[in-house]
Write an enzyme that holds these catalytic residues in place. Structure first.
Site, PDB file in Angstrom:
ATOM      1  N   THR A   1     -12.976   0.668  -3.665  1.00 23.23           N
ATOM      2  CA  THR A   1     -13.461  -0.643  -3.227  1.00 23.23           C
ATOM      3  C   THR A   1     -14.365  -0.447  -2.002  1.00 23.23           C
ATOM      4  OG1 THR A   1     -11.401  -0.752  -1.991  1.00 23.23           O
ATOM      5  CG2 THR A   1     -11.499  -2.020  -4.027  1.00 23.23           C
TER       6      THR A   1
ATOM      7  N   SER B   1       0.859  -1.188   0.000  1.00 32.14           N
ATOM      8  CA  SER B   1       0.000   0.000   0.000  1.00 32.14           C
ATOM      9  C   SER B   1       0.893   1.234   0.000  1.00 32.14           C
ATOM     10  CB  SER B   1      -0.876   0.024   1.256  1.00 32.14           C
ATOM     11  OG  SER B   1      -1.412   1.327   1.449  1.00 32.14           O
TER      12      SER B   1
ATOM     13  N   TYR C   1      -1.575  -0.872  10.125  1.00 36.83           N
ATOM     14  CA  TYR C   1      -1.638  -1.224   8.704  1.00 36.83           C
ATOM     15  C   TYR C   1      -0.406  -0.736   7.945  1.00 36.83           C
ATOM     16  CZ  TYR C   1      -3.598  -1.372   3.936  1.00 36.83           C
ATOM     17  OH  TYR C   1      -3.831  -1.615   2.595  1.00 36.83           O
TER      18      TYR C   1
ATOM     19  N   ALA D   1       2.521  -0.054   9.069  1.00 31.54           N
ATOM     20  CA  ALA D   1       3.698  -0.833   9.502  1.00 31.54           C
ATOM     21  C   ALA D   1       3.690  -2.205   8.845  1.00 31.54           C
ATOM     22  CB  ALA D   1       3.710  -0.964  11.023  1.00 31.54           C
ATOM     23  N   SER D   2       2.501  -2.807   8.714  1.00 37.54           N
ATOM     24  CA  SER D   2       2.430  -4.142   8.104  1.00 37.54           C
ATOM     25  C   SER D   2       2.793  -4.080   6.622  1.00 37.54           C
ATOM     26  CB  SER D   2       1.039  -4.758   8.302  1.00 37.54           C
ATOM     27  OG  SER D   2       0.071  -4.208   7.428  1.00 37.54           O
ATOM     28  N   LYS D   3       2.378  -3.025   5.941  1.00 34.64           N
ATOM     29  CA  LYS D   3       2.659  -2.937   4.506  1.00 34.64           C
ATOM     30  C   LYS D   3       4.129  -2.524   4.256  1.00 34.64           C
ATOM     31  CE  LYS D   3      -1.374  -4.263   3.068  1.00 34.64           C
ATOM     32  NZ  LYS D   3      -1.568  -5.491   2.274  1.00 34.64           N
TER      33      LYS D   3
HETATM   34  N1  LIG Z   1      -8.774  -0.908  -1.450  1.00 32.60           N
HETATM   35  C1  LIG Z   1      -7.736  -0.074  -1.341  1.00 32.60           C
HETATM   36  O1  LIG Z   1      -7.877   1.151  -1.431  1.00 32.60           O
HETATM   37  C2  LIG Z   1      -6.351  -0.636  -1.134  1.00 32.60           C
HETATM   38  C3  LIG Z   1      -5.264   0.243  -1.216  1.00 32.60           C
HETATM   39  C4  LIG Z   1      -3.983  -0.247  -1.029  1.00 32.60           C
HETATM   40  C5  LIG Z   1      -3.808  -1.585  -0.774  1.00 32.60           C
HETATM   41  N2  LIG Z   1      -4.870  -2.423  -0.704  1.00 32.60           N
HETATM   42  C6  LIG Z   1      -4.623  -3.840  -0.443  1.00 32.60           C
HETATM   43  O2  LIG Z   1      -5.350  -4.612  -1.368  1.00 32.60           O
HETATM   44  C7  LIG Z   1      -5.669  -5.879  -0.796  1.00 32.60           C
HETATM   45  C8  LIG Z   1      -7.156  -6.122  -0.914  1.00 32.60           C
HETATM   46  O3  LIG Z   1      -7.829  -5.150  -0.146  1.00 32.60           O
HETATM   47  P1  LIG Z   1      -9.374  -4.745  -0.346  1.00 32.60           P
HETATM   48  O4  LIG Z   1      -9.414  -3.287  -0.362  1.00 32.60           O
HETATM   49  O5  LIG Z   1      -9.972  -5.499  -1.459  1.00 32.60           O
HETATM   50  O6  LIG Z   1      -9.941  -5.194   1.089  1.00 32.60           O
HETATM   51  P2  LIG Z   1     -11.067  -6.254   1.529  1.00 32.60           P
HETATM   52  O7  LIG Z   1     -11.130  -6.179   3.010  1.00 32.60           O
HETATM   53  O8  LIG Z   1     -12.313  -6.026   0.751  1.00 32.60           O
HETATM   54  O9  LIG Z   1     -10.455  -7.639   1.044  1.00 32.60           O
HETATM   55  C9  LIG Z   1      -9.522  -8.358   1.771  1.00 32.60           C
HETATM   56  C10 LIG Z   1      -9.717  -9.823   1.448  1.00 32.60           C
HETATM   57  O10 LIG Z   1      -8.824 -10.571   2.297  1.00 32.60           O
HETATM   58  C11 LIG Z   1      -9.571 -11.571   2.937  1.00 32.60           C
HETATM   59  N3  LIG Z   1      -9.022 -11.875   4.246  1.00 32.60           N
HETATM   60  C12 LIG Z   1      -9.003 -11.099   5.345  1.00 32.60           C
HETATM   61  N4  LIG Z   1      -8.496 -11.765   6.393  1.00 32.60           N
HETATM   62  C13 LIG Z   1      -8.164 -12.997   5.943  1.00 32.60           C
HETATM   63  C14 LIG Z   1      -7.612 -14.149   6.553  1.00 32.60           C
HETATM   64  N5  LIG Z   1      -7.297 -14.181   7.857  1.00 32.60           N
HETATM   65  N6  LIG Z   1      -7.412 -15.249   5.794  1.00 32.60           N
HETATM   66  C15 LIG Z   1      -7.751 -15.253   4.481  1.00 32.60           C
HETATM   67  N7  LIG Z   1      -8.279 -14.198   3.843  1.00 32.60           N
HETATM   68  C16 LIG Z   1      -8.487 -13.079   4.576  1.00 32.60           C
HETATM   69  C17 LIG Z   1     -10.991 -11.020   3.052  1.00 32.60           C
HETATM   70  O11 LIG Z   1     -11.965 -12.045   3.268  1.00 32.60           O
HETATM   71  C18 LIG Z   1     -11.136 -10.300   1.733  1.00 32.60           C
HETATM   72  O12 LIG Z   1     -11.589 -11.147   0.706  1.00 32.60           O
HETATM   73  C19 LIG Z   1      -5.157  -5.810   0.650  1.00 32.60           C
HETATM   74  O13 LIG Z   1      -3.866  -6.391   0.716  1.00 32.60           O
HETATM   75  C20 LIG Z   1      -5.093  -4.331   0.904  1.00 32.60           C
HETATM   76  O14 LIG Z   1      -4.189  -4.017   1.946  1.00 32.60           O
HETATM   77  C21 LIG Z   1      -6.151  -1.978  -0.871  1.00 32.60           C
END
Ligand SMILES: NC(=O)c1ccc[n+]([C@@H]2O[C@H](COP(=O)([O-])OP(=O)(O)OC[C@H]3O[C@@H](n4cnc5c(N)ncnc54)[C@H](O)[C@@H]3O)[C@@H](O)[C@H]2O)c1
Length: 245
Positions: free
Chosen positions: A187, A139, A152, A154-156
């Site tokens: 999203t 991220s 978050y 820190a994790s990324k």
């Molecule tokens: N949406 C954004 O704006 C954005 C921006 C930067 C990075 N990201 C990254 O994109 C990725 C997807 O994010 P998103 O926005 O679609 O979020 P989201 O919460 O809609 O999706 C996350 C997915 O991970 C799954 N998940 C969560 N915990 C889990 C576990 N313990 N075991 C297995 N699956 C698990 C959820 O069920 C879900 O399908 C993530 O890594 C997020 O950090 C998203």
């Protein structure tokens, strides 16, 4: 671009992961999707013609079981792993001194340890394919220092650091590993984010306006291709020019 390449994608039940699944399937990948949300995950799999397998990325035994099931499905040769599954919603807007210890630990168990263990479980299969590729979804919040999101970010940041170190451990076997760093996307997971943060991105991007998840999936598809090995270890911001690296 990905014809006949076996690819495992985590977190594909919804949001960005579901969009990545659609894109990879469109590029010809033989896709396996995994998620803790089984009903939604199966729906994504059905839509894109993928296999679905359950996983809890917080649980080492569950990750090992997923690895074994993937090995059976792919006869031990996996061409790509996308570490997309993460705790990505509901954890922002909290000052650093008010984060609950349990919440911090869960974010790191899933986002950091889960990424490590998933990569470890797949490494023998990625090596066996001869052109294994890993894409970690990071991220850009960890690049520009987004406030009130410390567990978050820190994790990324850790995901990006692991990408660099793992590139040196996997490189001798010609397994490439990269990270993408999206900005805020349209999203459902970002619906809770205050309008001011959405506006900061919309107005600060080199390409102004909101960004849909489908705008970054072709980059991920490329990073899973044979030709992407040269980028190993790199983090690519995929945020329409909000932050440069
Ligand atoms: N949406 C954004 O704006 C954005 C921006 C930067 C990075 N990201 C990254 O994109 C990725 C997807 O994010 P998103 O926005 O679609 O979020 P989201 O919460 O809609 O999706 C996350 C997915 O991970 C799954 N998940 C969560 N915990 C889990 C576990 N313990 N075991 C297995 N699956 C698990 C959820 O069920 C879900 O399908 C993530 O890594 C997020 O950090 C998203």
């Amino acid at each position: 671009m990905l014809k006949d390449r076996h690819i495992l994608l985590t977190g594909a039940a919804r949001g960005l992961g579901a969009e990545i699944a659609r894109s990879l399937a469109g590029h010809g990948a033989r896709l396996i999707v995994a998620d803790i949300a089984e009903d939604e995950g199966r729906a994504t799999a059905l839509e894109v013609g993928a296999e679905f397998l359950p996983v809890d990325l917080a649980d080492p035994a569950s990750i090992a079981a997923l690895g074994a099931a993937v090995s059976e499905l792919t006869h031990g040769a996996l061409h790509g792993l996308v570490n997309n599954g993460a705790i990505a919603t509901g954890i922002g807007g909290i000052p650093f001194d008010q984060i609950e210890i349990d919440s911090w630990d869960l974010v790191h168990r899933v986002n950091v340890r889960g990424t490590w263990l998933m990569t470890r479980a797949c490494a023998p299969m990625l090596r066996a394919s001869g052109s294994g590729r890993v894409v970690n979804v990071a991220s850009d919040t960890a690049l520009w220092g987004a406030p009130n999101l410390l567990s978050y970010t820190a994790s990324k940041g850790a995901v990006m650091a692991m990408t660099r170190s793992l590139s040196r451990e996997l490189g001798p076997d010609r397994v490439g590993i990269t990270a993408v760093a999206p900005g805020i996307l349209t999203t459902p997971s970002t619906d809770y984010v205050p309008e001011a943060r959405h506006r900061l991105y919309s107005e600060g991007r080199a390409v102004p306006g909101p960004q849909a998840p489908g705008e970054i999936t072709d980059v991920i598809a490329f990073l899973l291709s044979e030709g992407a090995l040269t980028l190993t270890g790199q983090t690519l911001p995929v945020n329409n020019g909000f932050v440069f690296k």
